[in-house]
Scaffold this active site. Sequence first.
Site, PDB file in Angstrom:
ATOM      1  N   GLU A  66       1.980  -8.525 -15.963  1.00 20.28           N
ATOM      2  CA  GLU A  66       1.909  -9.535 -14.944  1.00 20.28           C
ATOM      3  C   GLU A  66       1.267 -11.058 -15.540  1.00 20.28           C
ATOM      4  O   GLU A  66       0.772 -11.007 -16.721  1.00 20.28           O
ATOM      5  CB  GLU A  66       0.574  -8.910 -13.982  1.00 20.28           C
ATOM      6  CG  GLU A  66       0.944  -7.716 -13.324  1.00 20.28           C
ATOM      7  CD  GLU A  66      -0.059  -7.328 -12.347  1.00 20.28           C
ATOM      8  OE1 GLU A  66      -0.847  -8.050 -12.068  1.00 20.28           O
ATOM      9  OE2 GLU A  66       0.268  -6.192 -11.622  1.00 20.28           O
ATOM     10  N   ASP A  91       7.470   4.500   4.194  1.00 22.44           N
ATOM     11  CA  ASP A  91       6.138   3.765   3.976  1.00 22.44           C
ATOM     12  C   ASP A  91       6.681   2.274   3.910  1.00 22.44           C
ATOM     13  O   ASP A  91       5.787   1.489   4.203  1.00 22.44           O
ATOM     14  CB  ASP A  91       5.551   4.235   2.587  1.00 22.44           C
ATOM     15  CG  ASP A  91       4.154   3.647   2.678  1.00 22.44           C
ATOM     16  OD1 ASP A  91       3.496   3.583   3.423  1.00 22.44           O
ATOM     17  OD2 ASP A  91       4.017   3.397   1.158  1.00 22.44           O
TER      18      ASP A  91
END
Length: 231
Positions: A66, A91
């Site tokens: 990240e 979901d």
Amino acid sequence: MENFIELMLPYVLKVQKEENISASMLIAQSILETGWGESFLAKNALNLFGIKGSYKGQSIVIRTIEYVEGEERVVSSAFKRYPTWYESIKDLVEFYKRGTRYAPIFGETDYKKACSALQQAGYASDPKYAEKLIGIIERNNLAKYDTMSGMPFPPPVKVSKPYPGELIKKGSKGMYVVEVQKQLNKLNFKLAEDGIFGAKTERTVRTFQQMKGLSADGVVGSKTWSVLFAN
């Protein structure tokens, strides 16, 4: 690649009927996010969309790259682990339903408009996200599934255990292999219930498939699983 779409269909068409959302868009998203079901998350957590967090207390922790203030960092992140692909798709749609900005994608029958609305709602930072989804849909003729009201094949028989949403084949390891071995042993085959899908397990699966008139490829897909675990 076609097999991945075939495996996805029962789950996607069910969600499309329940939520009035484009099946072709959902399939294209799963293809793009998992590389045709080959991603680590798809194989190990049945997570088709890279959604972080936990699902009913179940998660898998992996290391990802990240960017924090422009710097690349390796971090450990928890991603949701699902029992089947259906829960993964459902979901994602529940996430869309919680954000009013995603309202335009529901009920939209034009896949191009649905994909564009998804990008405009800010789902992905990739400026070509909608373009990529549309390309996948058109190259694989996925739009035909948007008009299907149900399964493209007869409803499967009721099974004692839900299909896990992944091919179980030579080289596979883990709990699903154990389940297959246990079920075959109930039919008087003699396999070690070691969770390793080796040559003997493959031969036994082929024999079972031949007995049941299935394609004897030695791979436990949705059809073989349904017959093997039929009530």
